[in-house]
Design a protein around this motif. Sequence first.
Motif, PDB file in Angstrom:
ATOM      1  N   ALA A 152       0.327  -1.147  -0.534  1.00  0.00           N
ATOM      2  CA  ALA A 152      -0.086  -0.122   0.365  1.00  0.00           C
ATOM      3  C   ALA A 152       0.565   1.364  -0.307  1.00  0.00           C
ATOM      4  CB  ALA A 152      -0.727  -0.121   0.747  1.00  0.00           C
ATOM      5  N   ILE A 153       1.905   1.017   0.590  1.00  0.00           N
ATOM      6  CA  ILE A 153       2.798   2.240   0.712  1.00  0.00           C
ATOM      7  C   ILE A 153       3.645   2.431  -0.703  1.00  0.00           C
ATOM      8  CG2 ILE A 153       5.396   3.237   1.927  1.00  0.00           C
ATOM      9  CD1 ILE A 153       3.857   2.066   4.497  1.00  0.00           C
ATOM     10  N   ARG A 154       3.834   1.372  -1.157  1.00  0.00           N
ATOM     11  CA  ARG A 154       4.795   1.697  -2.249  1.00  0.00           C
ATOM     12  C   ARG A 154       3.436   2.401  -3.226  1.00  0.00           C
ATOM     13  NH1 ARG A 154       4.123  -1.975  -6.395  1.00  0.00           N
ATOM     14  NH2 ARG A 154       2.464  -2.736  -5.413  1.00  0.00           N
ATOM     15  N   ILE A 155       2.363   1.838  -3.605  1.00  0.00           N
ATOM     16  CA  ILE A 155       1.877   2.002  -4.781  1.00  0.00           C
ATOM     17  C   ILE A 155       1.501   3.441  -4.004  1.00  0.00           C
ATOM     18  CG2 ILE A 155      -1.254   1.501  -5.378  1.00  0.00           C
ATOM     19  CD1 ILE A 155      -0.722  -1.374  -4.868  1.00  0.00           C
ATOM     20  N   THR A 156       0.535   3.937  -3.142  1.00  0.00           N
ATOM     21  CA  THR A 156       1.019   5.433  -2.184  1.00  0.00           C
ATOM     22  C   THR A 156       1.925   6.568  -3.582  1.00  0.00           C
ATOM     23  OG1 THR A 156      -0.402   5.244  -0.757  1.00  0.00           O
ATOM     24  CG2 THR A 156       0.010   7.202  -0.503  1.00  0.00           C
ATOM     25  N   GLU A 192       4.069   5.989  -5.893  1.00  0.00           N
ATOM     26  CA  GLU A 192       4.038   5.609  -7.224  1.00  0.00           C
ATOM     27  C   GLU A 192       2.544   6.652  -7.697  1.00  0.00           C
ATOM     28  OE1 GLU A 192       3.494   1.954  -8.162  1.00  0.00           O
ATOM     29  OE2 GLU A 192       6.148   1.005  -8.217  1.00  0.00           O
ATOM     30  N   LEU A 193       1.730   6.195  -6.987  1.00  0.00           N
ATOM     31  CA  LEU A 193       0.627   7.030  -7.347  1.00  0.00           C
ATOM     32  C   LEU A 193       0.709   8.809  -7.255  1.00  0.00           C
ATOM     33  CD1 LEU A 193      -2.458   7.087  -8.239  1.00  0.00           C
ATOM     34  CD2 LEU A 193      -3.492   6.859  -5.968  1.00  0.00           C
ATOM     35  N   ALA A 194       1.149   9.080  -6.053  1.00  0.00           N
ATOM     36  CA  ALA A 194       1.576  10.256  -5.486  1.00  0.00           C
ATOM     37  C   ALA A 194       2.609  10.747  -6.141  1.00  0.00           C
ATOM     38  CB  ALA A 194       2.022  10.640  -4.271  1.00  0.00           C
ATOM     39  N   ALA A 195       3.300  10.345  -7.163  1.00  0.00           N
ATOM     40  CA  ALA A 195       4.860  10.999  -7.596  1.00  0.00           C
ATOM     41  C   ALA A 195       4.275  11.055  -9.426  1.00  0.00           C
ATOM     42  CB  ALA A 195       5.941  10.021  -7.861  1.00  0.00           C
ATOM     43  N   THR A 222      -2.867  14.425  -2.386  1.00  0.00           N
ATOM     44  CA  THR A 222      -2.545  12.472  -3.087  1.00  0.00           C
ATOM     45  C   THR A 222      -2.454  11.410  -1.870  1.00  0.00           C
ATOM     46  OG1 THR A 222      -2.269  13.988  -5.227  1.00  0.00           O
ATOM     47  CG2 THR A 222      -1.562  11.063  -5.419  1.00  0.00           C
ATOM     48  N   VAL A 223      -1.332  11.968  -1.458  1.00  0.00           N
ATOM     49  CA  VAL A 223      -0.864  10.576  -0.540  1.00  0.00           C
ATOM     50  C   VAL A 223      -2.314  10.347   0.498  1.00  0.00           C
ATOM     51  CG1 VAL A 223       0.024  10.061   1.477  1.00  0.00           C
ATOM     52  CG2 VAL A 223       1.753  10.851  -0.753  1.00  0.00           C
TER      53      VAL A 223
END
Length: 229
Positions: free
Chosen positions: A9-13, A15-18, A159-160
Amino acid sequence: MFSPADWSAIRITAELAAVTTVLLLLVGTPLAWWLARTRSRLKPVWSALVAMPLVLPPTVLGFYLLLAMGPRGPVGQLTEALGLGRLPFTFAGLVVASVFYSLPFVVQPLQQAFESIPERTLEAAATLRAGPLDRFFSVVLPLARPGFVTAGVLGFAHTVGEFGVVLMIGGNIPDKTRVLSVAIYDHVEATEFADAHRLAAGMVVFALVVLVTLYVVNRPPRERPGEAA
Protein backbone atom coordinates in the motif's frame (compact mmCIF):
# COMPACT_ATOMS: atom_id res chain seq x y z
CA MET A 1 7.40 -3.29 11.39
CA PHE A 2 4.96 -3.24 8.45
CA SER A 3 3.33 -6.27 6.88
CA PRO A 4 3.89 -7.07 3.18
CA ALA A 5 0.37 -5.82 2.46
CA ASP A 6 1.14 -2.51 4.17
CA TRP A 7 4.41 -2.12 2.26
CA SER A 8 2.48 -2.75 -0.94
CA ALA A 9 0.00 0.00 0.00
CA ILE A 10 2.87 2.38 0.77
CA ARG A 11 4.52 1.60 -2.57
CA ILE A 12 1.32 2.10 -4.55
CA THR A 13 0.64 5.36 -2.71
CA ALA A 14 4.13 6.69 -3.43
CA GLU A 15 3.90 5.72 -7.11
CA LEU A 16 0.44 7.27 -7.40
CA ALA A 17 1.56 10.52 -5.77
CA ALA A 18 4.70 10.75 -7.92
CA VAL A 19 2.91 10.14 -11.23
CA THR A 20 0.03 12.42 -10.28
CA THR A 21 2.37 15.26 -9.26
CA VAL A 22 4.27 15.11 -12.55
CA LEU A 23 1.02 15.17 -14.55
CA LEU A 24 -0.39 17.96 -12.40
CA LEU A 25 2.66 20.15 -13.02
CA LEU A 26 2.48 19.47 -16.77
CA VAL A 27 -1.24 20.24 -16.92
CA GLY A 28 -1.40 22.87 -14.19
CA THR A 29 1.45 25.09 -15.41
CA PRO A 30 -0.15 26.26 -18.67
CA LEU A 31 -3.56 26.44 -17.00
CA ALA A 32 -2.21 28.57 -14.15
CA TRP A 33 -0.32 30.80 -16.59
CA TRP A 34 -3.48 31.37 -18.61
CA LEU A 35 -5.52 32.16 -15.48
CA ALA A 36 -2.82 34.58 -14.31
CA ARG A 37 -2.65 36.42 -17.63
CA THR A 38 -6.14 36.28 -19.10
CA ARG A 39 -8.54 39.22 -19.04
CA SER A 40 -11.51 37.12 -20.03
CA ARG A 41 -14.80 37.81 -18.29
CA LEU A 42 -15.10 34.06 -17.76
CA LYS A 43 -11.98 33.94 -15.60
CA PRO A 44 -14.02 33.68 -12.35
CA VAL A 45 -15.95 30.77 -13.84
CA TRP A 46 -12.79 28.89 -14.86
CA SER A 47 -11.16 29.65 -11.51
CA ALA A 48 -14.25 28.32 -9.72
CA LEU A 49 -14.20 25.11 -11.80
CA VAL A 50 -10.56 24.52 -10.95
CA ALA A 51 -11.27 25.11 -7.26
CA MET A 52 -14.35 22.85 -7.13
CA PRO A 53 -12.52 19.89 -5.53
CA LEU A 54 -11.79 22.14 -2.54
CA VAL A 55 -15.47 22.33 -1.61
CA LEU A 56 -16.98 19.17 -3.13
CA PRO A 57 -17.15 16.07 -0.95
CA PRO A 58 -14.62 13.57 -2.34
CA THR A 59 -17.32 10.94 -2.75
CA VAL A 60 -19.33 13.29 -4.98
CA LEU A 61 -16.37 13.91 -7.26
CA GLY A 62 -15.54 10.21 -7.22
CA PHE A 63 -19.13 9.28 -8.09
CA TYR A 64 -19.25 11.48 -11.19
CA LEU A 65 -15.77 10.39 -12.27
CA LEU A 66 -16.93 6.80 -11.89
CA LEU A 67 -19.92 7.52 -14.12
CA ALA A 68 -17.74 9.28 -16.69
CA MET A 69 -15.19 6.47 -16.79
CA GLY A 70 -17.79 3.68 -16.67
CA PRO A 71 -18.93 1.64 -19.70
CA ARG A 72 -21.71 4.13 -20.51
CA GLY A 73 -19.70 7.28 -19.78
CA PRO A 74 -17.92 9.34 -22.45
CA VAL A 75 -14.47 8.62 -21.05
CA GLY A 76 -15.22 4.93 -20.67
CA GLN A 77 -16.52 4.66 -24.23
CA LEU A 78 -13.44 6.48 -25.52
CA THR A 79 -10.98 4.23 -23.67
CA GLU A 80 -12.89 1.17 -24.85
CA ALA A 81 -12.78 2.39 -28.46
CA LEU A 82 -9.03 3.00 -28.17
CA GLY A 83 -8.51 -0.50 -26.82
CA LEU A 84 -7.37 0.76 -23.41
CA GLY A 85 -10.08 -1.00 -21.43
CA ARG A 86 -11.92 0.53 -18.50
CA LEU A 87 -10.26 2.87 -16.02
CA PRO A 88 -12.27 2.17 -12.83
CA PHE A 89 -10.53 -0.17 -10.38
CA THR A 90 -7.16 0.25 -12.09
CA PHE A 91 -4.04 2.23 -11.22
CA ALA A 92 -4.59 4.41 -14.31
CA GLY A 93 -8.06 5.25 -13.03
CA LEU A 94 -6.56 6.28 -9.68
CA VAL A 95 -4.17 8.61 -11.50
CA VAL A 96 -6.97 10.28 -13.47
CA ALA A 97 -9.09 10.75 -10.35
CA SER A 98 -6.12 12.07 -8.36
CA VAL A 99 -5.28 14.61 -11.04
CA PHE A 100 -8.80 16.03 -10.88
CA TYR A 101 -8.95 15.96 -7.08
CA SER A 102 -5.56 17.60 -6.48
CA LEU A 103 -5.69 20.09 -9.36
CA PRO A 104 -6.40 23.23 -7.27
CA PHE A 105 -3.51 22.42 -4.91
CA VAL A 106 -1.14 22.82 -7.86
CA VAL A 107 -2.85 25.44 -10.01
CA GLN A 108 -3.51 27.99 -7.27
CA PRO A 109 0.09 28.25 -5.95
CA LEU A 110 1.37 28.49 -9.52
CA GLN A 111 -1.19 31.13 -10.43
CA GLN A 112 -0.24 33.22 -7.40
CA ALA A 113 3.45 32.88 -8.27
CA PHE A 114 2.82 33.99 -11.86
CA GLU A 115 0.66 36.91 -10.79
CA SER A 116 3.40 38.15 -8.45
CA ILE A 117 5.85 38.62 -11.32
CA PRO A 118 5.95 42.34 -12.23
CA GLU A 119 4.72 43.13 -15.71
CA ARG A 120 7.68 45.44 -16.27
CA THR A 121 10.03 42.48 -15.90
CA LEU A 122 8.40 40.71 -18.82
CA GLU A 123 8.31 43.93 -20.80
CA ALA A 124 12.03 44.41 -20.23
CA ALA A 125 12.70 40.91 -21.53
CA ALA A 126 10.53 41.62 -24.57
CA THR A 127 12.57 44.74 -25.39
CA LEU A 128 15.62 42.45 -25.51
CA ARG A 129 13.87 40.49 -28.28
CA ALA A 130 12.98 37.55 -26.06
CA GLY A 131 10.04 35.65 -27.52
CA PRO A 132 7.09 34.40 -25.46
CA LEU A 133 8.61 30.96 -24.85
CA ASP A 134 12.02 32.45 -24.13
CA ARG A 135 10.49 34.86 -21.60
CA PHE A 136 8.59 32.05 -19.95
CA PHE A 137 11.53 29.68 -19.55
CA SER A 138 14.26 32.23 -18.85
CA VAL A 139 12.31 34.77 -16.76
CA VAL A 140 9.01 33.36 -15.49
CA LEU A 141 10.14 29.91 -14.39
CA PRO A 142 13.11 31.10 -12.29
CA LEU A 143 11.04 33.81 -10.59
CA ALA A 144 8.18 31.38 -9.92
CA ARG A 145 10.42 28.67 -8.48
CA PRO A 146 8.98 28.90 -4.92
CA GLY A 147 5.51 28.52 -6.40
CA PHE A 148 6.56 25.36 -8.23
CA VAL A 149 8.06 23.93 -5.04
CA THR A 150 4.85 24.68 -3.13
CA ALA A 151 2.68 23.26 -5.90
CA GLY A 152 4.73 20.08 -6.17
CA VAL A 153 4.82 19.48 -2.43
CA LEU A 154 1.11 20.18 -1.95
CA GLY A 155 0.13 18.07 -4.96
CA PHE A 156 2.18 15.12 -3.74
CA ALA A 157 1.01 15.40 -0.13
CA HIS A 158 -2.65 15.82 -1.04
CA THR A 159 -2.52 12.75 -3.26
CA VAL A 160 -0.96 10.72 -0.44
CA GLY A 161 -3.84 11.70 1.87
CA GLU A 162 -6.70 10.92 -0.52
CA PHE A 163 -9.39 8.53 0.65
CA GLY A 164 -12.90 9.07 -0.67
CA VAL A 165 -11.99 9.57 -4.32
CA VAL A 166 -9.53 6.68 -4.52
CA LEU A 167 -11.93 4.37 -2.73
CA MET A 168 -14.73 5.23 -5.19
CA ILE A 169 -12.55 4.84 -8.28
CA GLY A 170 -10.03 2.20 -7.26
CA GLY A 171 -11.87 0.19 -4.67
CA ASN A 172 -9.70 -1.87 -2.35
CA ILE A 173 -7.76 -4.34 -4.47
CA PRO A 174 -4.56 -5.56 -2.74
CA ASP A 175 -1.31 -4.94 -4.67
CA LYS A 176 -3.27 -3.00 -7.30
CA THR A 177 -5.38 -0.12 -5.97
CA ARG A 178 -5.14 -0.44 -2.19
CA VAL A 179 -3.48 2.79 -1.06
CA LEU A 180 -2.25 3.88 2.35
CA SER A 181 -5.39 5.68 3.51
CA VAL A 182 -7.53 2.66 2.61
CA ALA A 183 -5.09 0.36 4.40
CA ILE A 184 -5.50 2.40 7.59
CA TYR A 185 -9.28 2.18 7.25
CA ASP A 186 -9.05 -1.60 6.80
CA HIS A 187 -6.94 -1.97 9.96
CA VAL A 188 -9.36 0.12 11.98
CA GLU A 189 -12.35 -1.80 10.65
CA ALA A 190 -10.64 -5.05 11.67
CA THR A 191 -9.78 -3.57 15.11
CA GLU A 192 -6.08 -3.90 14.29
CA PHE A 193 -5.33 -0.64 16.04
CA ALA A 194 -1.58 -1.20 16.48
CA ASP A 195 -1.13 -1.61 12.71
CA ALA A 196 -3.38 1.38 12.04
CA HIS A 197 -1.42 3.45 14.53
CA ARG A 198 1.91 2.71 12.83
CA LEU A 199 0.61 3.77 9.43
CA ALA A 200 -1.29 6.78 10.79
CA ALA A 201 1.72 7.97 12.82
CA GLY A 202 3.83 7.78 9.68
CA MET A 203 1.35 10.00 7.86
CA VAL A 204 1.36 12.49 10.74
CA VAL A 205 5.14 12.75 10.51
CA PHE A 206 4.91 13.08 6.74
CA ALA A 207 2.36 15.90 7.06
CA LEU A 208 4.57 17.71 9.56
CA VAL A 209 7.57 17.47 7.23
CA VAL A 210 5.46 18.81 4.36
CA LEU A 211 4.29 21.83 6.37
CA VAL A 212 7.76 22.63 7.67
CA THR A 213 9.11 22.44 4.12
CA LEU A 214 6.47 24.86 2.88
CA TYR A 215 7.11 27.33 5.68
CA VAL A 216 10.87 27.21 5.05
CA VAL A 217 10.45 27.71 1.31
CA ASN A 218 7.94 30.53 1.63
CA ARG A 219 9.37 32.44 4.58
CA PRO A 220 10.47 36.01 3.75
CA PRO A 221 14.21 36.70 3.63
CA ARG A 222 15.73 37.97 6.83
CA GLU A 223 16.54 41.63 7.10
CA ARG A 224 20.16 42.41 6.51
CA PRO A 225 22.15 44.09 9.30
CA GLY A 226 21.67 47.83 9.21
CA GLU A 227 18.45 47.65 7.13
CA ALA A 228 16.06 47.50 10.03
CA ALA A 229 14.13 50.66 10.67
